[in-house]
Design an enzyme around this catalytic site. Structure first.
Site, short mmCIF file in Angstrom:
data_model
loop_
_atom_site.label_atom_id
_atom_site.label_comp_id
_atom_site.label_asym_id
_atom_site.label_seq_id
_atom_site.Cartn_x
_atom_site.Cartn_y
_atom_site.Cartn_z
N ASP A 109 -8.97 -3.91 3.44
CA ASP A 109 -7.76 -3.44 4.13
C ASP A 109 -7.97 -2.16 4.93
O ASP A 109 -6.99 -1.51 5.32
CB ASP A 109 -6.64 -3.22 3.10
CG ASP A 109 -6.07 -4.56 2.63
OD1 ASP A 109 -5.88 -5.45 3.46
OD2 ASP A 109 -5.81 -4.70 1.42
N ASP A 169 -4.36 -12.58 5.97
CA ASP A 169 -4.03 -11.19 6.30
C ASP A 169 -5.23 -10.43 6.88
O ASP A 169 -5.09 -9.48 7.63
CB ASP A 169 -3.55 -10.41 5.06
CG ASP A 169 -2.77 -11.23 4.05
OD1 ASP A 169 -2.94 -12.46 4.02
OD2 ASP A 169 -2.01 -10.63 3.29
N1 GLY Z 1 -1.50 -8.83 1.30
C1 GLY Z 1 -0.78 -8.09 2.23
C2 GLY Z 1 0.63 -8.54 2.29
O1 GLY Z 1 1.31 -8.46 1.29
O2 GLY Z 1 1.05 -8.97 3.34
#
Ligand code: GLY
Length: 392
Positions: A109, A169
């Protein structure tokens, strides 16, 4: 009246009729008041605003949480809109609070964490210290790419047995690596983005152009299973996941101009826009298979921002459709159903987001990233409306 004046007036009426009326100035004034309250209630830079706890108290997180870049990012957007140094000073403080994450190799991330914060800061100030931190961060993120698998690993373990899970994501972290490729001339960063996006395109999407949330790989890059983590079911379209994919492939087209990415972004847009379960206010339910359940305002904010960018790469008909839906999303988010009253909502701007429904976490709450993409979308909307007026 002069012809030019008349045509500008007609253009304004046309834009308002087709794209709704969003007073960006007014929304930023409101955001500024909320975030002044947020700054006042958050004196500790290690406690970053995230959401609201079930008992109504603020839910804060430390800098290693995936969302730590969004609050500083929103402060940078407030600075961008207002030009007021008070926001620059606050953005600088909250951005530097994440400095140590440049060496964090335990998460995929880092794009969210470092590009939304330092990235916006660098774009607006050209502060060389930010650039150094970001380049270290990009190197840390690249360590999670295994060329044998051909993807950046999202998590280290999923369901206690899968050691190479990749979530849709993850497309959002590529923008950071594209930036690093441009800054350094190092093609490896660029090639990681292409390989990751191509394998995601191959394995993450269903026939209807919705995407799985999690795809788990073996060490050679063979798909083991396709699952969900935050969606209603393995086969269901989790709303925010569709927004991440839409945004991610729009960025892929921006950065490469390869039309296959544009086509993919447009296919995802079609899935969202034509979905029979998309409500008339255009704020998705938390999963497209769960009409009537709670909404996810964050999915709308992300999609609105992506659609506005995608509109700029699309033919006239699609462009008009994307701007119309993004405008409706922004109009809904800016109205009393989704936007908080001043001083309420723990000082967040938006209400009614769903973070992780199956985990019974962050349900019907504000979420820091909903605010971030909402502000980003408002800035994009303002630019597009200004261009439309200049065209007339
Ligand atoms: N995993 C990132 C979100 O909750 O969108």
């Amino acid at each position: 009246m002069r012809r030019k004046t008349v045509s500008v007036i007609i253009a304004i009426f046309f834009s308002l009729a087709v794209f709704g009326q969003i007073n960006v100035q007014k929304q930023f004034e409101f955001a500024a008041k909320q975030y002044q309250g947020m700054l006042a209630s958050h004196p500790d830079l290690t406690q970053s605003p995230q959401s609201t706890n079930p008992d109504g108290t603020p839910n804060n997180r430390t800098s290693d949480w995936w969302c730590s870049g969004f609050f500083p990012g929103s402060l940078w957007y407030l600075y961008e809109f207002t030009g007021d140094p008070i926001w620059k000073e606050a953005a600088e403080r909250w951005t530097m609070a994440l400095e140590k994450e440049q060496y964090n190799t335990g998460t995929h991330d880092l794009g969210f964490m470092l590009y939304c914060s330092f990235g916006n800061g660098y774009r607006l100030t050209k502060n060389d210290a930010y650039k150094k931190i970001m380049l270290n961060g990009a190197k840390s993120l690249a360590t999670r790419f295994d060329p044998k698998v051909g993807l950046i690993k999202s998590w280290n373990l999923f369901q206690k047995k899968y050691t190479y899970p990749v979530i849709v994501d993850n497309m959002m972290n590529l923008e950071f690596l594209f930036w690093a490729a441009r800054e350094t001339g190092d093609k490896d960063f660029y090639n990681i983005c292409i390989t990751h996006a191509d394998n995601t395109l191959k394995n993450h999407f269903r026939g209807d152009n919705s995407s799985y949330h999690v795809v788990c790989y073996d060490p050679k890059g063979e798909v083991l299973v396709k699952k969900t983590f935050q969606g209603a079911a393995d086969e269901s379209p989790w709303a925010r996941g569709q927004s991440w994919g839409l945004y991610g492939y729009t960025v892929m087209y921006r950065e490469t101009k390869d039309v296959k990415y544009l086509t993919q972004a447009q296919k995802i847009a079609a899935f969202i826009l034509n979905n029979p379960n998309l409500p008339s206010d255009k704020i998705p339910y938390w999963d497209y298979s769960k009409p009537g359940e709670m909404r996810d305002a964050s999915a709308a904010a992300i999609a609105a921002s992506a659609l506005l960018e995608l509109s700029q790469y699309s033919d006239k008909k699609k462009k008009k459709g994307y701007i119309a839906v993004a405008s409706k999303m922004l109009e809904s988010l800016s109205g009393s159903s989704y936007r908080a009253n001043q001083g309420e909502n723990n000082n967040f701007i938006l209400m009614h987001c769903t973070g992780h429904k199956p985990g019974n976490l962050e349900i019907d709450v504000p979420l820091v990233y909903a605010d971030y993409y909402y502000l980003e979308a408002l800035l994009r909307y303002r630019k597009i409306m200004a261009m439309k007026l200049a065209d007339n």
